[in-house]
Each structure stands twice: as C-alpha cells, then as structure tokens.
Design a protein around this motif. Structure first.
Motif, PDB file in Angstrom:
ATOM      1  N   PRO A 170       3.881  -3.635 -10.943  1.00  0.00           N
ATOM      2  CA  PRO A 170       4.500  -4.954 -10.750  1.00  0.00           C
ATOM      3  C   PRO A 170       3.845  -5.726  -9.610  1.00  0.00           C
ATOM      4  O   PRO A 170       3.394  -5.146  -8.620  1.00  0.00           O
ATOM      5  CB  PRO A 170       5.954  -4.611 -10.409  1.00  0.00           C
ATOM      6  N   THR A 171       3.783  -7.031  -9.774  1.00  0.00           N
ATOM      7  CA  THR A 171       3.251  -7.900  -8.730  1.00  0.00           C
ATOM      8  C   THR A 171       4.408  -8.572  -7.990  1.00  0.00           C
ATOM      9  O   THR A 171       5.559  -8.544  -8.430  1.00  0.00           O
ATOM     10  CB  THR A 171       2.315  -8.968  -9.311  1.00  0.00           C
ATOM     11  N   HIS A 172       4.086  -9.172  -6.862  1.00  0.00           N
ATOM     12  CA  HIS A 172       5.100  -9.875  -6.085  1.00  0.00           C
ATOM     13  C   HIS A 172       5.700 -11.015  -6.897  1.00  0.00           C
ATOM     14  O   HIS A 172       5.040 -11.616  -7.752  1.00  0.00           O
ATOM     15  CB  HIS A 172       4.491 -10.450  -4.805  1.00  0.00           C
ATOM     16  N   ASP A 173       6.956 -11.317  -6.625  1.00  0.00           N
ATOM     17  CA  ASP A 173       7.649 -12.409  -7.291  1.00  0.00           C
ATOM     18  C   ASP A 173       7.312 -13.709  -6.565  1.00  0.00           C
ATOM     19  O   ASP A 173       7.925 -14.050  -5.560  1.00  0.00           O
ATOM     20  CB  ASP A 173       9.158 -12.165  -7.268  1.00  0.00           C
TER      21      ASP A 173
ATOM     22  N   PRO B  39       0.784  -1.237   0.000  1.00  0.00           N
ATOM     23  CA  PRO B  39       0.000   0.000   0.000  1.00  0.00           C
ATOM     24  C   PRO B  39       0.817   1.290   0.000  1.00  0.00           C
ATOM     25  O   PRO B  39       0.261   2.373   0.145  1.00  0.00           O
ATOM     26  CB  PRO B  39      -0.782  -0.127   1.309  1.00  0.00           C
ATOM     27  N   ALA B  40       2.140   1.184  -0.133  1.00  0.00           N
ATOM     28  CA  ALA B  40       2.948   2.401  -0.083  1.00  0.00           C
ATOM     29  C   ALA B  40       2.721   3.290  -1.299  1.00  0.00           C
ATOM     30  O   ALA B  40       2.862   4.510  -1.217  1.00  0.00           O
ATOM     31  CB  ALA B  40       4.427   2.041   0.026  1.00  0.00           C
ATOM     32  N   GLU B  41       2.373   2.686  -2.442  1.00  0.00           N
ATOM     33  CA  GLU B  41       2.188   3.443  -3.672  1.00  0.00           C
ATOM     34  C   GLU B  41       0.841   3.124  -4.301  1.00  0.00           C
ATOM     35  O   GLU B  41       0.300   2.020  -4.124  1.00  0.00           O
ATOM     36  CB  GLU B  41       3.303   3.119  -4.668  1.00  0.00           C
ATOM     37  N   ALA B  42       0.313   4.085  -5.049  1.00  0.00           N
ATOM     38  CA  ALA B  42      -0.893   3.845  -5.839  1.00  0.00           C
ATOM     39  C   ALA B  42      -0.565   2.836  -6.934  1.00  0.00           C
ATOM     40  O   ALA B  42       0.547   2.807  -7.460  1.00  0.00           O
ATOM     41  CB  ALA B  42      -1.382   5.154  -6.450  1.00  0.00           C
ATOM     42  N   VAL B  43      -1.538   1.995  -7.281  1.00  0.00           N
ATOM     43  CA  VAL B  43      -1.292   0.955  -8.286  1.00  0.00           C
ATOM     44  C   VAL B  43      -2.364   0.981  -9.364  1.00  0.00           C
ATOM     45  O   VAL B  43      -3.467   1.497  -9.170  1.00  0.00           O
ATOM     46  CB  VAL B  43      -1.245  -0.451  -7.636  1.00  0.00           C
ATOM     47  N   ASP B  44      -2.011   0.408 -10.518  1.00  0.00           N
ATOM     48  CA  ASP B  44      -2.967   0.165 -11.594  1.00  0.00           C
ATOM     49  C   ASP B  44      -2.617  -1.178 -12.232  1.00  0.00           C
ATOM     50  O   ASP B  44      -1.784  -1.925 -11.708  1.00  0.00           O
ATOM     51  CB  ASP B  44      -2.979   1.305 -12.616  1.00  0.00           C
ATOM     52  N   GLU B  45      -3.235  -1.490 -13.354  1.00  0.00           N
ATOM     53  CA  GLU B  45      -3.056  -2.810 -13.956  1.00  0.00           C
ATOM     54  C   GLU B  45      -1.623  -3.078 -14.405  1.00  0.00           C
ATOM     55  O   GLU B  45      -1.228  -4.244 -14.564  1.00  0.00           O
ATOM     56  CB  GLU B  45      -3.993  -2.973 -15.160  1.00  0.00           C
ATOM     57  N   ASP B  46      -0.833  -2.034 -14.613  1.00  0.00           N
ATOM     58  CA  ASP B  46       0.540  -2.214 -15.080  1.00  0.00           C
ATOM     59  C   ASP B  46       1.558  -2.252 -13.948  1.00  0.00           C
ATOM     60  O   ASP B  46       2.765  -2.390 -14.206  1.00  0.00           O
ATOM     61  CB  ASP B  46       0.912  -1.094 -16.057  1.00  0.00           C
TER      62      ASP B  46
END
Length: 335
Positions: free
Chosen positions: A114-117, A105-112
């Motif tokens: 990165p996801t967790h490895d 939750p530190a940054e705003a996200v969208d569909e592009d």
C-alpha cells in the motif's frame, strides 16, 4: 523515439538524457536551467513546471512518444503537467520513490504494497513529505492510466549525485585517519547506480512496458563495511574503519541517515529499509554494474569537480558528522 524529459540537468535526469541520446533517441528537456548545464544533443526548453504559461509554451505544436518525469515532487504540479500532456504524449514514465509506500522503511515492500493516502491534487503544505510521491503517482494514473509506468526508486548513488551521501563518505575517507564504521558491519544494503536506473527506465519505454516497478539494488548487494571498504580502495586512503555499534550511536543521539549518511540502526522502525523486492524490475531488464565501479566513478567525478563550496544537505538538513563529535565517538567519550 521522441522523448520529453522533465528535469534532465542534474544526477538522475542527466543520466536519463545521456542514456537516451546514446541509444539514438531524440530528447527534449524541460527545466528551469538552474540545477546544471544543458547537455549537448538535447533540445533544451527552460521554464517552470509550476507555471501554466511555461507549460503551454513547451507543448505548443509538440507531440512526444514518451515523457519521463524525473522532477515531479508536488501532486498538484504533476497533475497539471500530466493533464496538459495526456493528448501530446503516448506514455508517461514517473520516477517515484520507495518513500511512497506507507509501510516503508519498517517493512519490506513490493509493487503490491500500500502507498500513502495522498490525493492527486494535494497542495504541498498539507501531508508529510514522504506522502507526496504517492499523490504524484495518483496524478499520473488519473491522466495517463495504463499508458504510464511508475518507478519506485531506492537509494540512488553514482557520479553527479546531488544529495551527497556517497560523496560525503568518499571525501571523509579520503582524508584518512580513523573513520566510524557505523552499526552492524554485515548488515545488508541495497544501492542502485543512477545510470543503471536510467538505462532500465529507457529500456521500459523501448519495450513498451507499463505498470509499477520497485527499482532498487538487489537485496544483500553489499554491506556498510563493504561500501566503506570500496571507498577506501577507490580513494587510495590510509583510513582505518573503526566499528561503533548502534547502541553507542543512538545513546549519543547521532541522527540516522543524515549525520552518518546511509546508516540506519538495526531497529524495528528501520527493519525493511534494505529489503525491498525488485524482482519484477529485474525480470523486465534491470541490471546492476559492480558497486566498486560506481564508487570508483563517483570518486573520479569528485576529483574532476574539485572541492565543493557548500555542504551537502538532505531536505535542508546538513549531511555528515563534525570532526569533534566523530573523535568523541571513536574514543568512546560521547553519550
């Protein structure tokens, strides 16, 4: 359409079944039969998705237009399910989470974003829990590819909520008296009714849409003060909302998100929690009912359900602050 719903007996899964049946679709549910009753109108198959024998019994001689996975939590289990269904279903819709994004939750996200490895065959006991949804997504993509959709859900609320964030606040406010209004009263929030989420998910299947969708409430939909005031109005309570700022709560080591559900401090580690971009989902048909309606309906369900015998928990952590600790904070004596 013939739709298989993995889950389907509690909260979001229940909302999916209700919506799909209301639209005239034929629904099969697959779950262990322990989280809630089977819904009339659906064909209920009981079994454990971790059991190869149960899965084989489910799919024998069957084919579905689409699968909706509302219960996938472990990558290896989702991989096993998707592998078995890839030739028996036209589409796989996976309910993921905003937690799958590495920067949230530190940054705003969208569909592009990165996801967790987390690999698709990861055992449950290895990565942090938040990474597991990303592994589940990879399992779906590995077996269904472009015949899939990934829905990264935000904070779900509404009737039949089984985590208890909104129900905890409603029940606390219904008791009346002074109630903590945590942090900045005007801090924007994003909440989504599970029924609206389900309606969007079924709509995607009907429209044949694929890909990833961040599925949250709109940015600035409400505030903490707005949410708690809606709870006051829904319950008819005489509760008095008393602001206790972030600094006082953190000094008293109040746990964000659990001890005061839905509260997150205005700090860098939480800066993006209510800033996710759901514009792609909205362009594809996501619609939100008024927050006040969700709050009223949730309170009506609580009243009909009656008192809960066990406390609400999130991941094994009890939700809510004790009455004594709440009084100390309201009196400025905690710290």
């Amino acid at each position: 359409m013939d739709i298989l719903i993995l889950g389907g007996s509690s909260f979001l899964g229940r909302a999916y079944v209700t919506d799909a049946l209301a639209r005239g679709h034929r629904v099969t549910t697959f779950n262990r039969g322990v989280s809630g009753p089977d819904q009339p109108g659906a064909v209920a198959v009981h079994g454990d998705r971790n059991s190869p024998d149960d899965l084989a019994r489910l799919v024998e001689g069957q084919h579905w237009d689409a699968v909706v996975d509302t219960s996938g939590q472990q990558p290896y289990a989702v991989a096993q399910t998707a592998r078995l269904l890839r030739d028996r279903a036209g589409h796989y819709s996976f309910v993921s989470s905003i937690h799958a994004f590495a920067d949230w939750p530190a940054e705003a996200v969208d569909e592009d974003s990165p996801t967790h490895d987390c690999p698709a065959d990861t055992p449950a006991d290895q990565p942090p829990a938040n990474a597991l949804k990303a592994g589940c997504e990879r399992a779906v993509l590995e077996h269904f590819g472009e015949r899939s959709s990934l829905l990264n859900c935000g904070l779900l609320i509404g009737p039949y909520e089984n985590v208890g964030r909104l129900p905890w606040w409603l029940e606390r406010i219904a008791r009346g008296g002074r109630v903590i209004l945590p942090g900045d009263p005007g801090r924007p929030m994003q909440l989504i009714d599970a029924r609206d989420f389900a309606a969007f998910g079924i709509g995607l299947l009907e429209d044949g849409l694929t890909g990833r969708y961040v599925t949250t409430g709109p940015v600035g939909q409400t505030t903490m003060a707005g949410l708690l005031q809606a709870c006051v109005e829904a319950t008819g309570s005489d509760a008095e909302l008393v602001r206790v700022d972030d600094e006082a709560l953190l000094a008293a080591e109040v746990q964000p998100w659990t001890e005061l559900p839905l509260w997150s401090p205005d700090e860098p580690d939480w800066a993006g929690i209510w800033q996710s971009d759901s514009s792609r989902a909205r362009a594809a048909g996501l619609r939100d009912r008024p927050l006040a309606e969700t709050v009223r309906d949730t309170w009506a369900w609580i009243v009909e359900r009656g008192p809960r015998e066990v406390p609400y928990t999130q991941g094994g952590t009890p939700l809510g602050i004790s009455a004594e600790r709440e009084r100390m904070l309201l009196d400025g004596r905690a710290g």
